[in-house]
Motif scaffolding. Sequence first.
Motif, PDB file in Angstrom:
ATOM      1  N   ILE A  10       0.826  -1.206   0.000  1.00 48.82           N
ATOM      2  CA  ILE A  10       0.000   0.000   0.000  1.00 48.82           C
ATOM      3  C   ILE A  10       0.860   1.256   0.000  1.00 48.82           C
ATOM      4  N   LYS A  11       1.844   1.296   0.888  1.00 48.88           N
ATOM      5  CA  LYS A  11       2.707   2.473   0.971  1.00 48.88           C
ATOM      6  C   LYS A  11       3.556   2.659  -0.285  1.00 48.88           C
ATOM      7  N   GLY A  12       3.834   1.541  -0.983  1.00 49.21           N
ATOM      8  CA  GLY A  12       4.638   1.624  -2.198  1.00 49.21           C
ATOM      9  C   GLY A  12       3.836   1.949  -3.444  1.00 49.21           C
ATOM     10  N   GLY A  13       2.532   2.177  -3.279  1.00 52.85           N
ATOM     11  CA  GLY A  13       1.700   2.547  -4.420  1.00 52.85           C
ATOM     12  C   GLY A  13       1.385   1.393  -5.344  1.00 52.85           C
ATOM     13  N   VAL A  14       1.457   0.153  -4.830  1.00 49.21           N
ATOM     14  CA  VAL A  14       1.169  -1.023  -5.653  1.00 49.21           C
ATOM     15  C   VAL A  14      -0.306  -1.036  -6.027  1.00 49.21           C
ATOM     16  N   TYR A  15      -0.580  -1.293  -7.304  1.00 46.85           N
ATOM     17  CA  TYR A  15      -1.958  -1.289  -7.806  1.00 46.85           C
ATOM     18  C   TYR A  15      -2.642  -2.631  -7.585  1.00 46.85           C
ATOM     19  N   SER A  16      -1.977  -3.718  -7.979  1.00 49.40           N
ATOM     20  CA  SER A  16      -2.600  -5.031  -7.865  1.00 49.40           C
ATOM     21  C   SER A  16      -1.600  -6.092  -7.435  1.00 49.40           C
ATOM     22  N   VAL A  17      -2.138  -7.153  -6.817  1.00 45.15           N
ATOM     23  CA  VAL A  17      -1.326  -8.290  -6.386  1.00 45.15           C
ATOM     24  C   VAL A  17      -2.072  -9.560  -6.779  1.00 45.15           C
ATOM     25  N   GLY A  18      -1.450 -10.376  -7.631  1.00 38.84           N
ATOM     26  CA  GLY A  18      -2.038 -11.641  -8.023  1.00 38.84           C
ATOM     27  C   GLY A  18      -1.435 -12.774  -7.210  1.00 38.84           C
ATOM     28  N   VAL A  19      -2.284 -13.577  -6.583  1.00 39.23           N
ATOM     29  CA  VAL A  19      -1.823 -14.703  -5.757  1.00 39.23           C
ATOM     30  C   VAL A  19      -2.183 -16.014  -6.457  1.00 39.23           C
ATOM     31  N   SER A  20      -1.191 -16.878  -6.635  1.00 37.62           N
ATOM     32  CA  SER A  20      -1.425 -18.163  -7.308  1.00 37.62           C
ATOM     33  C   SER A  20      -2.111 -19.150  -6.366  1.00 37.62           C
ATOM     34  N   LEU A  21      -3.272 -19.656  -6.771  1.00 36.80           N
ATOM     35  CA  LEU A  21      -4.027 -20.594  -5.948  1.00 36.80           C
ATOM     36  C   LEU A  21      -4.855 -21.495  -6.858  1.00 36.80           C
ATOM     37  N   ASP A  22      -4.530 -22.781  -6.880  1.00 32.79           N
ATOM     38  CA  ASP A  22      -5.192 -23.713  -7.785  1.00 32.79           C
ATOM     39  C   ASP A  22      -6.115 -24.690  -7.064  1.00 32.79           C
ATOM     40  N   ALA A  23      -6.080 -24.694  -5.743  1.00 37.85           N
ATOM     41  CA  ALA A  23      -6.899 -25.608  -4.937  1.00 37.85           C
ATOM     42  C   ALA A  23      -6.835 -25.105  -3.501  1.00 37.85           C
ATOM     43  N   VAL A  24      -7.548 -25.751  -2.612  1.00 37.22           N
ATOM     44  CA  VAL A  24      -7.491 -25.392  -1.198  1.00 37.22           C
ATOM     45  C   VAL A  24      -7.085 -26.623  -0.390  1.00 37.22           C
ATOM     46  N   GLY A  25      -6.641 -26.377   0.842  1.00 32.97           N
ATOM     47  CA  GLY A  25      -6.309 -27.479   1.748  1.00 32.97           C
ATOM     48  C   GLY A  25      -5.157 -28.350   1.279  1.00 32.97           C
ATOM     49  N   GLU A  26      -5.287 -29.643   1.499  1.00 35.29           N
ATOM     50  CA  GLU A  26      -4.222 -30.585   1.168  1.00 35.29           C
ATOM     51  C   GLU A  26      -3.923 -30.645  -0.322  1.00 35.29           C
ATOM     52  N   GLU A  27      -4.939 -30.453  -1.146  1.00 37.30           N
ATOM     53  CA  GLU A  27      -4.713 -30.511  -2.592  1.00 37.30           C
ATOM     54  C   GLU A  27      -3.856 -29.333  -3.049  1.00 37.30           C
ATOM     55  N   TYR A  28      -4.055 -28.168  -2.436  1.00 41.41           N
ATOM     56  CA  TYR A  28      -3.183 -27.019  -2.711  1.00 41.41           C
ATOM     57  C   TYR A  28      -1.739 -27.367  -2.368  1.00 41.41           C
ATOM     58  N   GLU A  29      -1.553 -27.966  -1.206  1.00 41.45           N
ATOM     59  CA  GLU A  29      -0.199 -28.291  -0.744  1.00 41.45           C
ATOM     60  C   GLU A  29       0.459 -29.354  -1.621  1.00 41.45           C
ATOM     61  N   ARG A  30      -0.361 -30.242  -2.201  1.00 39.46           N
ATOM     62  CA  ARG A  30       0.195 -31.246  -3.115  1.00 39.46           C
ATOM     63  C   ARG A  30       0.650 -30.596  -4.418  1.00 39.46           C
ATOM     64  N   ILE A  31      -0.191 -29.756  -5.002  1.00 37.29           N
ATOM     65  CA  ILE A  31       0.132 -29.128  -6.286  1.00 37.29           C
ATOM     66  C   ILE A  31       1.316 -28.167  -6.150  1.00 37.29           C
ATOM     67  N   ARG A  32       1.323 -27.408  -5.062  1.00 40.30           N
ATOM     68  CA  ARG A  32       2.400 -26.429  -4.867  1.00 40.30           C
ATOM     69  C   ARG A  32       3.596 -27.012  -4.102  1.00 40.30           C
ATOM     70  N   ASN A  33       3.460 -28.247  -3.631  1.00 38.07           N
ATOM     71  CA  ASN A  33       4.546 -28.920  -2.913  1.00 38.07           C
ATOM     72  C   ASN A  33       5.056 -28.101  -1.733  1.00 38.07           C
ATOM     73  N   VAL A  34       4.109 -27.616  -0.935  1.00 40.67           N
ATOM     74  CA  VAL A  34       4.459 -26.837   0.259  1.00 40.67           C
ATOM     75  C   VAL A  34       3.671 -27.402   1.447  1.00 40.67           C
ATOM     76  N   PRO A  35       4.153 -28.468   2.077  1.00 38.74           N
ATOM     77  CA  PRO A  35       3.460 -29.040   3.241  1.00 38.74           C
ATOM     78  C   PRO A  35       3.204 -27.981   4.309  1.00 38.74           C
ATOM     79  N   GLY A  36       1.972 -27.880   4.758  1.00 39.08           N
ATOM     80  CA  GLY A  36       1.629 -26.888   5.774  1.00 39.08           C
ATOM     81  C   GLY A  36       1.508 -25.476   5.240  1.00 39.08           C
ATOM     82  N   GLY A  37       1.532 -25.316   3.923  1.00 35.39           N
ATOM     83  CA  GLY A  37       1.533 -23.972   3.343  1.00 35.39           C
ATOM     84  C   GLY A  37       0.175 -23.328   3.178  1.00 35.39           C
ATOM     85  N   PHE A  38      -0.885 -24.127   3.126  1.00 31.60           N
ATOM     86  CA  PHE A  38      -2.190 -23.539   2.827  1.00 31.60           C
ATOM     87  C   PHE A  38      -2.639 -22.498   3.854  1.00 31.60           C
ATOM     88  N   PRO A  39      -2.480 -22.735   5.168  1.00 30.99           N
ATOM     89  CA  PRO A  39      -2.898 -21.701   6.123  1.00 30.99           C
ATOM     90  C   PRO A  39      -2.220 -20.355   5.874  1.00 30.99           C
TER      91      PRO A  39
END
Length: 369
Positions: free
Chosen positions: A125-154
């Motif tokens: 916000i302070k840097g004047g950023v207009y938009s932020v896109g966050v990559s998300l293809d699933a939720v919960g355990e399936e997100y963690e499988r696709i992104r290979n980040v155990p415990g990452g969904f929270p």
Amino acid sequence: MKKIIGHLGTILRSYIAAKAPSVYSSAKPAFDTLVIMVTSRCNARCVMCKLWREHAGSELRPETWERVIREARDTGFTSVHFTGGEPLLYKGVYELASYSSGIGMTPAFTTNGLLIDERAVDKFIKGGVYSVGVSLDAVGEEYERIRNVPGGFPHVKNAIELLGKARKAAKLKPYINFTVMKDTLSTFTGVRDLAGENGLPIALCLLDRSSSIFDIEENKSVHWIDSSGDKAALVRLMEEIRSAEKERPGSVILAGSGAGYAVSYFGDPVQKGVPCISSQKRLYISPEGGVLGGCLSMGSFGDITSRPLRDILDDKEFLKAERKMFFKECAGCSCGFSFNVSHHLPYLIKDALFGWREHISGCGSENGI
């Protein structure tokens, strides 16, 4: 309709250039977005990505990027998009965003969201950023499988909630990037619900298999949508997406024709009938300073550390490659597909008259299409 009117110049220029190749050079749209890949390092291990599988190369210093951003502004660019790898791993990236907005450029980010906390949102916000896109293809355990980040969904869920609050306060325009591939044919509903709860729209990305980021064997087989059953599921997914947009206008960043294009794309990635307009509007620069043009599959056309940006853009070899990008003399990719169809006049007309299914081709009746 307002969006079409606002982009009428690009739509008409692209149509003229595509229909009359002899006037391409004078009719083509002008660049407006500089895409800086500040790093190839990443804290995720996404199943469809190549970058984390390779040794990270060198990175440019922030002062070099400041010079490049100035040169881009002086050349006519109006926005700068920071990506990677994971851009928030690059020390000084928030300061680069602030610098960009300070000289009249509009900064934006694409991130996996794992490093976003309250401090990060405050810096956006302070840097004047207009938009932020966050990559998300699933939720919960399936997100963690696709992104290979155990415990990452929270962590990413918390990031989306924080960005949602900033959006409601009219301080940022965050959104979610959802990649369509075999693994995600049944995961959209969970993403849609999380996005809806936080007021974030969803932008669709289609799995790529030819660009320098995604040209791995798994994307040609394991994750690619190729069987008749998969394509029937893809049509159902597009129907779900179109329904979501009708129920909550603005919830999906996708022209109606984009749904039909998405289905046809997996049968023919080139889709030569739709010119690559996005390649004329954006310019990628690699972490090492290679000028890649608006395409990630044709290599580098110059080194920004040794030549001014304007000189590289005026080089005959770059101009030849830029033309090839527009007319899709390539293996075909999905980069910028939504932008391309939303700025392609024949698609806009056909969609208005017949709807998105009119654009489906190359899938066969056995898919229930």
